[in-house]
Motif scaffolding. Structure first.
Motif, PDB file in Angstrom:
ATOM      1  N   GLU A   2      22.748 116.867 116.715  1.00  0.00           N
ATOM      2  CA  GLU A   2      23.078 115.637 116.004  1.00  0.00           C
ATOM      3  C   GLU A   2      22.033 115.374 114.914  1.00  0.00           C
ATOM      4  N   PHE A   3      22.531 114.832 113.787  1.00  0.00           N
ATOM      5  CA  PHE A   3      21.663 114.485 112.671  1.00  0.00           C
ATOM      6  C   PHE A   3      21.726 112.975 112.463  1.00  0.00           C
ATOM      7  N   PHE A   4      20.550 112.341 112.398  1.00  0.00           N
ATOM      8  CA  PHE A   4      20.474 110.899 112.161  1.00  0.00           C
ATOM      9  C   PHE A   4      19.802 110.634 110.814  1.00  0.00           C
ATOM     10  N   SER A   5      20.200 109.539 110.191  1.00  0.00           N
ATOM     11  CA  SER A   5      19.525 109.089 108.980  1.00  0.00           C
ATOM     12  C   SER A   5      18.123 108.595 109.331  1.00  0.00           C
ATOM     13  N   THR A   6      17.175 108.792 108.409  1.00  0.00           N
ATOM     14  CA  THR A   6      15.831 108.231 108.604  1.00  0.00           C
ATOM     15  C   THR A   6      15.874 106.710 108.681  1.00  0.00           C
ATOM     16  N   ARG A   7      17.003 106.105 108.223  1.00  0.00           N
ATOM     17  CA  ARG A   7      17.113 104.641 108.294  1.00  0.00           C
ATOM     18  C   ARG A   7      17.995 104.201 109.443  1.00  0.00           C
ATOM     19  N   GLY A   8      18.384 105.138 110.292  1.00  0.00           N
ATOM     20  CA  GLY A   8      19.021 104.772 111.552  1.00  0.00           C
ATOM     21  C   GLY A   8      20.459 105.202 111.747  1.00  0.00           C
ATOM     22  N   GLN A   9      21.248 105.303 110.664  1.00  0.00           N
ATOM     23  CA  GLN A   9      22.665 105.635 110.836  1.00  0.00           C
ATOM     24  C   GLN A   9      22.859 107.004 111.474  1.00  0.00           C
ATOM     25  N   LEU A  18      25.546 118.202 105.609  1.00  0.00           N
ATOM     26  CA  LEU A  18      25.505 119.076 104.430  1.00  0.00           C
ATOM     27  C   LEU A  18      26.382 118.529 103.314  1.00  0.00           C
ATOM     28  N   VAL A  19      27.594 118.121 103.657  1.00  0.00           N
ATOM     29  CA  VAL A  19      28.549 117.703 102.635  1.00  0.00           C
ATOM     30  C   VAL A  19      28.145 116.357 102.041  1.00  0.00           C
ATOM     31  N   ARG A  20      27.637 115.457 102.886  1.00  0.00           N
ATOM     32  CA  ARG A  20      27.271 114.129 102.385  1.00  0.00           C
ATOM     33  C   ARG A  20      25.961 114.138 101.602  1.00  0.00           C
ATOM     34  N   GLY A  21      25.020 114.999 101.982  1.00  0.00           N
ATOM     35  CA  GLY A  21      23.742 115.084 101.255  1.00  0.00           C
ATOM     36  C   GLY A  21      22.814 113.949 101.605  1.00  0.00           C
ATOM     37  N   ILE A  22      23.273 112.719 101.332  1.00  0.00           N
ATOM     38  CA  ILE A  22      22.457 111.538 101.640  1.00  0.00           C
ATOM     39  C   ILE A  22      23.268 110.654 102.592  1.00  0.00           C
ATOM     40  N   ALA A  23      22.599 109.970 103.513  1.00  0.00           N
ATOM     41  CA  ALA A  23      23.312 109.158 104.502  1.00  0.00           C
ATOM     42  C   ALA A  23      23.862 107.882 103.855  1.00  0.00           C
ATOM     43  N   GLY A  24      24.855 107.285 104.489  1.00  0.00           N
ATOM     44  CA  GLY A  24      25.492 106.083 103.958  1.00  0.00           C
ATOM     45  C   GLY A  24      24.524 104.923 103.785  1.00  0.00           C
ATOM     46  N   ASP A  25      23.461 104.875 104.604  1.00  0.00           N
ATOM     47  CA  ASP A  25      22.488 103.781 104.504  1.00  0.00           C
ATOM     48  C   ASP A  25      21.360 104.105 103.524  1.00  0.00           C
ATOM     49  N   LEU A  28      17.744 109.786 104.720  1.00  0.00           N
ATOM     50  CA  LEU A  28      17.870 111.242 104.687  1.00  0.00           C
ATOM     51  C   LEU A  28      18.148 111.755 106.098  1.00  0.00           C
ATOM     52  N   PHE A  29      19.022 112.743 106.199  1.00  0.00           N
ATOM     53  CA  PHE A  29      19.376 113.266 107.520  1.00  0.00           C
ATOM     54  C   PHE A  29      18.244 114.100 108.119  1.00  0.00           C
ATOM     55  N   MET A  30      17.999 113.868 109.415  1.00  0.00           N
ATOM     56  CA  MET A  30      17.061 114.702 110.173  1.00  0.00           C
ATOM     57  C   MET A  30      17.728 115.115 111.479  1.00  0.00           C
ATOM     58  N   PRO A  31      17.541 116.379 111.892  1.00  0.00           N
ATOM     59  CA  PRO A  31      18.049 116.823 113.189  1.00  0.00           C
ATOM     60  C   PRO A  31      17.297 116.098 114.304  1.00  0.00           C
ATOM     61  N   MET A 311       8.844 112.489 101.862  1.00  0.00           N
ATOM     62  CA  MET A 311       7.876 111.709 102.635  1.00  0.00           C
ATOM     63  C   MET A 311       8.596 110.784 103.616  1.00  0.00           C
ATOM     64  N   GLU A 312       9.771 110.299 103.223  1.00  0.00           N
ATOM     65  CA  GLU A 312      10.533 109.440 104.137  1.00  0.00           C
ATOM     66  C   GLU A 312      10.887 110.205 105.424  1.00  0.00           C
ATOM     67  N   ARG A 313      11.208 111.494 105.257  1.00  0.00           N
ATOM     68  CA  ARG A 313      11.489 112.314 106.450  1.00  0.00           C
ATOM     69  C   ARG A 313      10.221 112.514 107.285  1.00  0.00           C
ATOM     70  N   LEU A 314       9.115 112.841 106.622  1.00  0.00           N
ATOM     71  CA  LEU A 314       7.875 113.127 107.338  1.00  0.00           C
ATOM     72  C   LEU A 314       7.402 111.901 108.115  1.00  0.00           C
ATOM     73  N   ARG A 315       7.494 110.714 107.494  1.00  0.00           N
ATOM     74  CA  ARG A 315       7.034 109.498 108.169  1.00  0.00           C
ATOM     75  C   ARG A 315       7.911 109.168 109.368  1.00  0.00           C
ATOM     76  N   SER A 316       9.235 109.365 109.219  1.00  0.00           N
ATOM     77  CA  SER A 316      10.097 109.042 110.353  1.00  0.00           C
ATOM     78  C   SER A 316       9.937 110.080 111.457  1.00  0.00           C
ATOM     79  N   PHE A 317       9.517 111.291 111.092  1.00  0.00           N
ATOM     80  CA  PHE A 317       9.382 112.388 112.047  1.00  0.00           C
ATOM     81  C   PHE A 317       8.062 112.301 112.822  1.00  0.00           C
ATOM     82  N   LEU A 318       6.943 112.118 112.108  1.00  0.00           N
ATOM     83  CA  LEU A 318       5.629 112.168 112.767  1.00  0.00           C
ATOM     84  C   LEU A 318       4.914 110.821 112.819  1.00  0.00           C
ATOM     85  N   GLY A 319       5.113 109.970 111.807  1.00  0.00           N
ATOM     86  CA  GLY A 319       4.418 108.677 111.804  1.00  0.00           C
ATOM     87  C   GLY A 319       3.817 108.381 110.453  1.00  0.00           C
TER      88      GLY A 319
END
Ligand SMILES: *Cc1c(COP(=O)(O)O)cnc(C)c1O
Length: 441
Positions: A2-9, A18-25, A28-31, A311-319
């Motif tokens: 499952e892939f979640f947006s860094t902003r929660g969606q 892949l097709v959407r590229g950026i999340a609706g909110d 950015l998608f992260m596994p 950076m948005e991905r890195l912060r949501s991933f590690l802190g």
């Protein structure tokens, strides 16, 4: 997976991410959660492609592409990614050569993976998908090369006239009928604004089935973890020691792929980010304040980023920075040090590095001796120096020979079309080139 947006969606599966590229909110998608591996999971995986197959398999769980993973890996990793030894008097240093792909920079890996996935998900010869990309250099060339002649796919590349190198302009302009190269009388920002406006134009979007291939697509990121897994396993098998990496960094996509590989359990010790004079990341680690800013022009132009999107991905991933700075190193290398280091590298290593790679070699030279000798270092070479010959050749007082992959591209005829920086001019050229197909919508 499952892939979640860094902003929660979320969640969505790989296909949708892949097709959407950026999340609706807007995130950015992260596994999520990241798969966990041990070194022995790769005992049967000796080649680059075999490592890719093992590492990427969990991400394809629940995707319509699952059965195609083998072929996607073959199409993506169709060129070697060697780990070579550097002569070093103090400790071990190796070079990870990411520049043997068709456009001689690491972005070939992400672009080819995205192309292999997208044509299977969305390619439709009766109504092709049209990838829009505004570029200031390496990205557009890699995307054009990866989608060239792919069935059911088109690309429109926009680049600013006179603001990319001659060789880069050629790489953006020498493709088949399904790639429309537009040389825009304007800045990179104007090119980007034209892409945004086209994506927002509902009629045009429906007619051409627009999509983008920018660096925030998770498809650009995932395959890059493969070469960090492959190189770290190779070093670990040979020496019993975990290597550390120094990575030239702009938008943080390449480095994030290494950090993800380490979190997934690959044998990686330290990770150091090498930036150019754009100090957004080093300042964040130092002051704990995230202050994105306009980018500065440097010799390492593909790293001229003032607001690194990953950076948005890195912060949501590690802190946040207080955590990040305990897990990662960072050093900013200004132009005068890049210039100096290209000359030193040429003397010491007997070959030239590109200005981006020089941020990594410089950072390695500046490590304190205990650290340099205490760990085994892999310096990441992100592009071939022949792409930046106008910077490199005067510094080494010598010619940089063209590698075969670049030679092949530069001997193709150039066919870019010059246009003013307007939406109408862009739409007119698309109509001319693509008339007769994709009319159903
Ligand atoms: C894009 C690029 C970089 C920066 O990579 P990021 O993933 O944006 O950090 C470094 N070197 C070269 C040659 C590049 O093309």
């Amino acid at each position: 997976m499952e892939f979640f947006s860094t902003r929660g969606q979320g969640p969505v599966n790989l296909d949708e991410a892949l097709v959407r590229g950026i999340a609706g909110d807007g995130g950015l998608f992260m596994p999520t959660p990241m798969p966990a591996f041990s070194v022995s999971d790769f005992d049967e995986a000796q080649s680059l492609q075999a490592v890719a197959q093992t590492l990427l398999a969990p991400f394809f769980g629940g995707s319509s592409l699952e059965a195609d993973l083998g072929r996607i890996v073959e199409e993506t990793f169709s060129f070697p990614i060697p780990l070579t030894d550097l002569p070093s008097e103090t400790g071990t240093a190796r070079l990870l050569e990411l520049y043997h792909g068709p456009t001689a920079a690491f972005k070939d890996v992400g672009a080819r993976f995205l192309s292999a996935c997208m044509k299977r998900l969305e390619g439709d010869e009766a109504s092709p998908l049209t990838i829009l990309v505004a570029t200031s250099g390496d990205t557009g060339g890699a995307v054009a090369a990866a989608f060239d002649q792919q069935p059911g796919m088109r690309v429109v590349v926009l680049f600013p006239d006179g603001r990319v190198s001659e060789r880069q302009a050629h790489q953006l302009s020498c493709w088949s009928d399904n790639v429309l190269s537009l040389c825009v009388d304007g800045s990179f920002d104007e090119c980007q604004a034209m892409v945004k406006a086209a994506l927002a134009d509902e009629d045009l979007s429906a007619h051409y089935r627009f999509s983008s291939a920018n660096s925030i697509n998770i498809g650009r990121l995932l395959p890059q973890s493969t070469y960090y897994a492959y190189a770290s396993l190779q070093h670990f098998r040979e020496t019993g020691r975990k290597p550390s990496f120094i990575i030239p960094t702009g938008n943080l996509g390449n480095a994030l792929a290494c950090i993800m590989a380490r979190e997934m359990g690959l044998p990686i010790e330290s990770v150091i980010l090498a930036t150019n004079a754009n100090r957004t990341i080093p300042d964040y680690f130092e002051t704990l304040e995230w202050l994105p800013r306009a980018s500065l022009q440097t010799l390492a132009s593909a790293m001229d980023v003032g607001n690194p999107s990953n950076m948005e991905r890195l912060r949501s991933f590690l802190g946040e920075a207080d955590v990040l700075r305990t897990r990662l190193g960072v050093r900013s290398v200004p132009d005068d040090e890049i210039e100096e280091d290209i000359a030193i590298d040429y003397k010491d290593f007997d070959f030239a590095v590109c200005p981006h790679t020089a941020t990594a070699t410089r950072t390695w030279r500046e490590l304190d001796v205990a650290l340099r000798e205490g760990e085994d270092w892999i310096l990441v070479a992100t592009a071939h120096p022949a792409k930046f010959e106008t910077v490199v050749e005067p510094l080494i007082n010598d010619e940089v020979p063209l590698p075969p992959e670049l030679n092949a591209i530069l001997s193709r005829p150039k066919r870019a079309i010059s246009i003013p920086a307007t939406q109408e001019a862009m739409a007119a050229e698309m109509e001319t080139r693509f008339a007769g197909s994709g009319e159903q919508h």
